[in-house]
Design an enzyme around this catalytic site. Structure first.
Site, short mmCIF file in Angstrom:
data_model
loop_
_atom_site.label_atom_id
_atom_site.label_comp_id
_atom_site.label_asym_id
_atom_site.label_seq_id
_atom_site.Cartn_x
_atom_site.Cartn_y
_atom_site.Cartn_z
N HIS A 122 -2.24 1.41 1.56
CA HIS A 122 -2.17 2.87 1.77
C HIS A 122 -3.26 3.60 0.97
CE1 HIS A 122 1.60 3.23 4.15
NE2 HIS A 122 1.96 2.14 3.51
N ASP A 128 3.96 -0.53 -1.29
CA ASP A 128 4.54 -0.84 0.03
C ASP A 128 3.48 -1.25 1.05
OD1 ASP A 128 3.68 1.93 -0.21
OD2 ASP A 128 4.38 2.15 1.86
N GLU A 129 3.92 -2.10 2.00
CA GLU A 129 3.12 -2.43 3.19
C GLU A 129 1.69 -2.84 2.84
OE1 GLU A 129 5.29 0.23 6.55
OE2 GLU A 129 3.94 1.34 5.20
N ALA A 130 1.55 -3.67 1.80
CA ALA A 130 0.20 -4.12 1.40
C ALA A 130 -0.19 -5.33 2.24
CB ALA A 130 0.18 -4.45 -0.08
N ASP A 131 -0.16 -5.13 3.55
CA ASP A 131 -0.36 -6.25 4.49
C ASP A 131 -1.78 -6.80 4.43
OD1 ASP A 131 1.65 -4.46 6.97
OD2 ASP A 131 2.16 -5.52 5.11
#
Ligand code: IFG
Length: 494
Positions: free
Chosen positions: A248, A311-314
């Site tokens: 993000h 979060d969401e550190a894809d």
């Protein structure tokens, strides 16, 4: 539906009178959050033009002045604040073990007496006092009385210490004044934390003097942020700033080429995708950047928590993610703050459960010694559509009507997570699809008060059948404050 618990507590005479008169059992005042104990007594207090607001100790003065400001505005009465017993008296008293936020409120024909161990407890009690007066007390202009309150005794204190709201000011920016309005409405329901999601792919919203190109269009100067912190603190709300990392982060990666592994600045992004960005965990400049940002934000933040997202550190390899978070933890420690993050984060004092499909992350966070803030997206995410017809919002976690948002308990929601693992609850409002204050209010009201009640009131006292009756009485209060709320068909609005 009479408020059973309250009816049981009513004095026999009141009940006998009611039965004798063959009127339905009178229900108690429609308070949200439901107090720990409410006992109806005799008499009726009437707030008259000559009333004064008395305080017995200097600490109560700011709260007394805030109460006076509110009541003067809608009653038109002078309501002077005096240093003695008066018609409404606020008293700081050690007394019962009410904790920092607890209070007692006694209403008789002669007096309203609000007592608490701290000014914060008095402020929480003032929110209850507001709700005991007719909805028009919330008006911005003088209204006709009478201003009466049926005699009662309340003793109250919260179940959880952390009762938060989150506002995503990164996807769409909201001004200081609009944030103040969001605070004003939330404190009416005893919310005591404001989590500001300050950075994301779409924007960096807080000035960082050592990295001036981060914040460009639509952001808080450091003085703006100080003003939000001050305004929140006056209302006993702790600000939790979030700098989302390592994912993000497109806004930062677009502002500074050197933060990218390939040394190329990213294009600005205004879409709704997530998971595509990552700080370069291999480069030392990333940790200098993080140190500078944490240092400046920590210096502006009196509260204990610094939220670094996670979060969401894809686009960050798991082993790189763990190394990054470990270094982030050391940086946050340097500046005397406690690290908070979404449940994925592999270090830190507080982890925020959000993904209903990932209860295991919450259990893992507890296993490493973290406390939890519960924000299940399918219950507490205020950006979830109410129904298929809701004009704004998202629906990836499902449709969340008012009842869905209320009918859950943090201590039984996730297998392996117990009451003592939980610091509190928080209602996040993400703004991919929202860019106006009335849209924020439409999504937040009427669901935000329910989350606030879950954070404050005893689980054993709560039921949707009872809550929806009390909630119905808050429609007129929001109308008096021009709140653009959603009139759910599941509530018999008054
Ligand atoms: N998940 C993302 C948010 C936001 C949200 C919208 C978290 C922790 C979906 N991360 O929730 O950035 O896009 O509902």
């Amino acid at each position: 539906m009479p408020h059973r618990r309250l009816a049981a507590l009513m004095t026999a005479s009141t009940l006998a009178a009611a039965c004798a008169a063959d009127v339905p059992e009178p229900t108690g005042p429609p308070l949200i959050p439901l107090p720990a104990s409410v006992r109806m007594t005799e008499g009726t207090f009437s707030l008259d033009p000559g009333a004064r607001i008395g305080l017995r100790s200097a600490g109560a003065a700011p709260v007394a002045e805030e109460l006076a400001r509110l009541l003067r505005r809608s009653t038109g009465y002078p309501l002077p604040v005096v240093r003695q017993e008066a018609e409404i008296t606020l008293e700081e008293s050690g007394g019962r073990d009410l904790g920092r936020e607890g209070y007692t409120l006694d209403v008789t024909s002669d007096q309203v007496r609000l007592a608490a161990a701290t000014p914060e407890g008095l402020f929480r009690g003032v929110q209850t006092l507001r709700q005991l007066l007719p909805a028009k007390v919330e008006s911005a202009t003088p209204q006709q009385g009478p201003w009466t309150i049926a005699g009662l005794t309340i003793e109250d204190r919260p179940r959880f210490a952390y009762r938060g709201v989150m506002l995503d000011v990164a996807r769409h920016f909201f001004t200081v004044e609009q944030v103040k309005r969001y605070i004003d409405l939330a404190v009416g329901y005893k919310v005591n934390h404001l989590h500001l999601h300050l950075t994301d792919d779409q924007g960096w919203r807080i000035e960082i003097k050592s990295w001036p190109r981060l914040a460009t269009d639509g952001f808080y100067t450091q003085d703006d942020y100080r003003e939000i912190v001050r305004y929140a603190a006056e209302r006993f709300v702790t600000v939790v700033p979030e700098i989302d990392t390592p994912g993000h982060t497109n806004a930062a990666l677009a502002a500074y080429a050197e933060l990218n592994c390939d040394g190329r600045a990213r294009e600005p992004y205004k879409g709704r995708e997530v998971g595509f960005s990552s700080l370069c965990t291999d480069k030392e400049i990333t940790y200098r950047f993080l140190d500078d940002v944490v240092r400046e934000v920590a210096a502006l933040t009196p509260g204990p928590y610094l939220h670094l997202g996670g979060d969401e550190a894809d686009s960050t390899a798991p082993e790189d993610y763990e190394r990054f978070v470990a270094r982030a933890q050391r940086i946050v420690d340097t500046y005397g703050k406690q690290l908070m993050g979404w449940a994925e984060i592999t270090s830190g004092a507080v982890a925020q459960h959000w993904d209903p499909r990932a209860g295991d992350r919450a259990v893992a966070a507890v296993a490493r010694g973290a406390k939890l803030v519960m924000s299940p997206a399918d219950r507490s995410y205020l950006d979830m559509k109410y129904t298929r017809d809701t004009e704004y919002g998202l629906d990836w976690a499902g449709l969340v009507e008012v009842g869905d948002s209320y009918a859950w308990d943090p201590a039984t929601l996730v297998e392996g997570v117990r009451e003592e693992d939980i610091l509190g609850v928080e209602a996040p409002l993400w703004t991919e699809t929202l860019d106006r204050p009335d849209e924020l209010e439409y999504m937040a009201y009427p669901r935000l008060p329910g989350i606030a009640e879950i954070g404050w009131s005893a689980a054993s006292d709560r039921s949707w059948e009872d809550y929806r009756e009390r909630l119905a009485a808050h429609g007129p209060r929001w109308e008096a404050q021009s709140v653009a709320f959603y009139r759910s068909p599941d509530v018999a609005w008054r």
